[in-house]
Design a protein around this motif. Structure first.
Motif, PDB file in Angstrom:
ATOM      1  N   GLY A  85       0.823  -1.221   0.000  1.00 45.08           N
ATOM      2  CA  GLY A  85       0.000   0.000   0.000  1.00 45.08           C
ATOM      3  C   GLY A  85       0.849   1.259   0.000  1.00 45.08           C
ATOM      4  N   PHE A  86       1.831   1.320   0.897  1.00 44.72           N
ATOM      5  CA  PHE A  86       2.705   2.492   0.937  1.00 44.72           C
ATOM      6  C   PHE A  86       3.493   2.631  -0.361  1.00 44.72           C
ATOM      7  CE2 PHE A  86       2.507   2.461   5.744  1.00 44.72           C
ATOM      8  CZ  PHE A  86       1.944   3.730   5.857  1.00 44.72           C
ATOM      9  N   SER A  87       3.900   1.513  -0.955  1.00 42.55           N
ATOM     10  CA  SER A  87       4.655   1.582  -2.209  1.00 42.55           C
ATOM     11  C   SER A  87       3.806   2.130  -3.346  1.00 42.55           C
ATOM     12  CB  SER A  87       5.208   0.202  -2.580  1.00 42.55           C
ATOM     13  OG  SER A  87       6.183  -0.203  -1.645  1.00 42.55           O
ATOM     14  N   VAL A  88       2.552   1.725  -3.386  1.00 41.49           N
ATOM     15  CA  VAL A  88       1.641   2.230  -4.428  1.00 41.49           C
ATOM     16  C   VAL A  88       1.402   3.729  -4.238  1.00 41.49           C
ATOM     17  CG1 VAL A  88      -0.742   2.154  -5.265  1.00 41.49           C
ATOM     18  CG2 VAL A  88       0.535   0.028  -4.927  1.00 41.49           C
ATOM     19  N   VAL A  89       1.127   4.141  -3.009  1.00 42.00           N
ATOM     20  CA  VAL A  89       0.892   5.571  -2.764  1.00 42.00           C
ATOM     21  C   VAL A  89       2.167   6.369  -3.035  1.00 42.00           C
ATOM     22  CG1 VAL A  89       0.237   7.299  -1.049  1.00 42.00           C
ATOM     23  CG2 VAL A  89      -0.973   5.116  -1.142  1.00 42.00           C
ATOM     24  N   SER A  90       3.315   5.821  -2.659  1.00 38.79           N
ATOM     25  CA  SER A  90       4.586   6.483  -2.943  1.00 38.79           C
ATOM     26  C   SER A  90       4.792   6.634  -4.451  1.00 38.79           C
ATOM     27  CB  SER A  90       5.738   5.690  -2.324  1.00 38.79           C
ATOM     28  OG  SER A  90       6.989   6.255  -2.679  1.00 38.79           O
ATOM     29  N   ALA A  91       4.465   5.594  -5.201  1.00 35.80           N
ATOM     30  CA  ALA A  91       4.608   5.666  -6.658  1.00 35.80           C
ATOM     31  C   ALA A  91       3.680   6.733  -7.248  1.00 35.80           C
ATOM     32  CB  ALA A  91       4.322   4.306  -7.286  1.00 35.80           C
ATOM     33  N   ILE A  92       2.483   6.854  -6.712  1.00 36.35           N
ATOM     34  CA  ILE A  92       1.553   7.887  -7.171  1.00 36.35           C
ATOM     35  C   ILE A  92       2.117   9.272  -6.865  1.00 36.35           C
ATOM     36  CG2 ILE A  92      -0.728   8.916  -6.777  1.00 36.35           C
ATOM     37  CD1 ILE A  92      -1.737   5.977  -6.349  1.00 36.35           C
ATOM     38  N   LEU A  93       2.644   9.449  -5.654  1.00 40.88           N
ATOM     39  CA  LEU A  93       3.263  10.733  -5.308  1.00 40.88           C
ATOM     40  C   LEU A  93       4.426  11.041  -6.235  1.00 40.88           C
ATOM     41  CD1 LEU A  93       3.252  10.576  -1.402  1.00 40.88           C
ATOM     42  CD2 LEU A  93       1.850  12.048  -2.861  1.00 40.88           C
ATOM     43  N   CYS A  94       5.222  10.023  -6.542  1.00 36.91           N
ATOM     44  CA  CYS A  94       6.356  10.224  -7.450  1.00 36.91           C
ATOM     45  C   CYS A  94       5.874  10.638  -8.842  1.00 36.91           C
ATOM     46  CB  CYS A  94       7.204   8.953  -7.548  1.00 36.91           C
ATOM     47  SG  CYS A  94       8.123   8.574  -6.042  1.00 36.91           S
ATOM     48  N   ALA A  95       4.804  10.020  -9.314  1.00 38.29           N
ATOM     49  CA  ALA A  95       4.264  10.380 -10.626  1.00 38.29           C
ATOM     50  C   ALA A  95       3.736  11.811 -10.616  1.00 38.29           C
ATOM     51  CB  ALA A  95       3.149   9.404 -11.020  1.00 38.29           C
ATOM     52  N   LEU A  96       3.059  12.194  -9.541  1.00 41.46           N
ATOM     53  CA  LEU A  96       2.556  13.563  -9.439  1.00 41.46           C
ATOM     54  C   LEU A  96       3.697  14.576  -9.356  1.00 41.46           C
ATOM     55  CD1 LEU A  96      -0.403  13.020  -6.950  1.00 41.46           C
ATOM     56  CD2 LEU A  96      -0.575  13.666  -9.368  1.00 41.46           C
ATOM     57  N   GLY A  97       4.786  14.201  -8.703  1.00 46.98           N
ATOM     58  CA  GLY A  97       5.924  15.100  -8.540  1.00 46.98           C
ATOM     59  C   GLY A  97       6.942  15.040  -9.657  1.00 46.98           C
ATOM     60  N   TRP A  98       6.625  14.293 -10.710  1.00 46.02           N
ATOM     61  CA  TRP A  98       7.528  14.151 -11.860  1.00 46.02           C
ATOM     62  C   TRP A  98       7.903  15.512 -12.407  1.00 46.02           C
ATOM     63  CZ3 TRP A  98       9.324   9.489 -13.523  1.00 46.02           C
ATOM     64  CH2 TRP A  98      10.050   9.493 -14.712  1.00 46.02           C
ATOM     65  N   PRO A  99       9.092  15.804 -12.809  1.00 44.30           N
ATOM     66  CA  PRO A  99      10.255  14.929 -12.922  1.00 44.30           C
ATOM     67  C   PRO A  99      11.152  14.947 -11.690  1.00 44.30           C
ATOM     68  CG  PRO A  99      10.750  16.959 -14.048  1.00 44.30           C
ATOM     69  CD  PRO A  99       9.352  17.081 -13.498  1.00 44.30           C
ATOM     70  N   ASP A 100      10.840  15.799 -10.705  1.00 36.62           N
ATOM     71  CA  ASP A 100      11.702  15.915  -9.531  1.00 36.62           C
ATOM     72  C   ASP A 100      11.832  14.615  -8.765  1.00 36.62           C
ATOM     73  OD1 ASP A 100      12.151  18.638 -10.031  1.00 36.62           O
ATOM     74  OD2 ASP A 100      10.351  19.204  -8.923  1.00 36.62           O
ATOM     75  N   SER A 101      10.801  13.804  -8.778  1.00 33.97           N
ATOM     76  CA  SER A 101      10.796  12.573  -7.987  1.00 33.97           C
ATOM     77  C   SER A 101      10.908  11.317  -8.841  1.00 33.97           C
ATOM     78  CB  SER A 101       9.523  12.522  -7.150  1.00 33.97           C
ATOM     79  OG  SER A 101       8.399  12.652  -7.985  1.00 33.97           O
ATOM     80  N   LYS A 102      11.467  11.456 -10.033  1.00 36.47           N
ATOM     81  CA  LYS A 102      11.511  10.319 -10.964  1.00 36.47           C
ATOM     82  C   LYS A 102      12.316   9.134 -10.444  1.00 36.47           C
ATOM     83  CE  LYS A 102      15.166  12.463 -13.616  1.00 36.47           C
ATOM     84  NZ  LYS A 102      15.422  13.269 -14.776  1.00 36.47           N
ATOM     85  N   LEU A 103      13.266   9.357  -9.573  1.00 36.70           N
ATOM     86  CA  LEU A 103      14.057   8.253  -9.026  1.00 36.70           C
ATOM     87  C   LEU A 103      13.207   7.360  -8.124  1.00 36.70           C
ATOM     88  CD1 LEU A 103      16.806   6.902  -8.710  1.00 36.70           C
ATOM     89  CD2 LEU A 103      17.278   8.462  -6.836  1.00 36.70           C
ATOM     90  N   GLY A 104      12.185   7.921  -7.512  1.00 36.49           N
ATOM     91  CA  GLY A 104      11.352   7.157  -6.596  1.00 36.49           C
ATOM     92  C   GLY A 104      10.543   6.061  -7.260  1.00 36.49           C
ATOM     93  N   LEU A 105      10.148   6.246  -8.510  1.00 37.81           N
ATOM     94  CA  LEU A 105       9.341   5.219  -9.183  1.00 37.81           C
ATOM     95  C   LEU A 105      10.080   3.891  -9.293  1.00 37.81           C
ATOM     96  CD1 LEU A 105       7.438   7.261 -11.910  1.00 37.81           C
ATOM     97  CD2 LEU A 105       6.476   6.077  -9.948  1.00 37.81           C
ATOM     98  N   PRO A 106      11.297   3.866  -9.843  1.00 40.07           N
ATOM     99  CA  PRO A 106      11.995   2.576  -9.901  1.00 40.07           C
ATOM    100  C   PRO A 106      12.330   2.022  -8.516  1.00 40.07           C
ATOM    101  CG  PRO A 106      13.402   4.319 -10.771  1.00 40.07           C
ATOM    102  CD  PRO A 106      12.042   4.909 -10.538  1.00 40.07           C
TER     103      PRO A 106
END
Length: 124
Positions: A85-106
């Motif tokens: 659950g936290f990983s999915v929400v984190s991935a969503i936050l990373c997508a919303l914060g793209w491109p600054d948070s692009k490292l978080g998705l992988p």
């Protein structure tokens, strides 16, 4: 051994979420991540209150991930539902914060993959 690798990755990833809180709340200035009120690469302006709200989400999710990492390191037990659950929400936050948070998705993909491997092998 994989338990400690996953725990370490969770701890570091949870700690890294702090940036998503500190910058929107203007508690830190980073050249790599300047203050802005937009999401999705500048396509959606959420204003100052909206970006602060996003900052709180970054903090809550990061704290949850950090606690899961600490729990796993100390006890060898982790809630798969919470981790996923936290990983999915984190991935969503990373997508919303793209491109600054692009490292978080992988990183989220690696966390889920390591968890699934460890669980399938009976290591967790």
């Amino acid at each position: 051994m994989l338990r400690y690798v996953l725990a370490g990755l969770l701890l570091v990833h949870g700690f890294a979420h702090l940036v998503g809180f500190l910058v929107p709340w203007k508690l830190a200035k980073l050249d790599e991540m300047p203050y802005k009120t937009t999401l999705l690469g500048g396509r959606w302006d959420v204003g100052d209150a909206g970006i602060r709200g996003m900052g709180v989400l970054w903090l809550l999710v990061g704290g949850g991930i950090f606690v899961l990492g600490g729990t796993l390191a100390l006890t060898g037990v982790v809630s798969g539902d919470l981790l996923l659950g936290f990983s999915v929400v984190s991935a969503i936050l990373c997508a919303l914060g793209w491109p600054d948070s692009k490292l978080g998705l992988p990183v989220n993909v690696v966390i889920v993959a390591l968890y699934l491997v460890a669980r399938s092998q009976g290591w967790l």
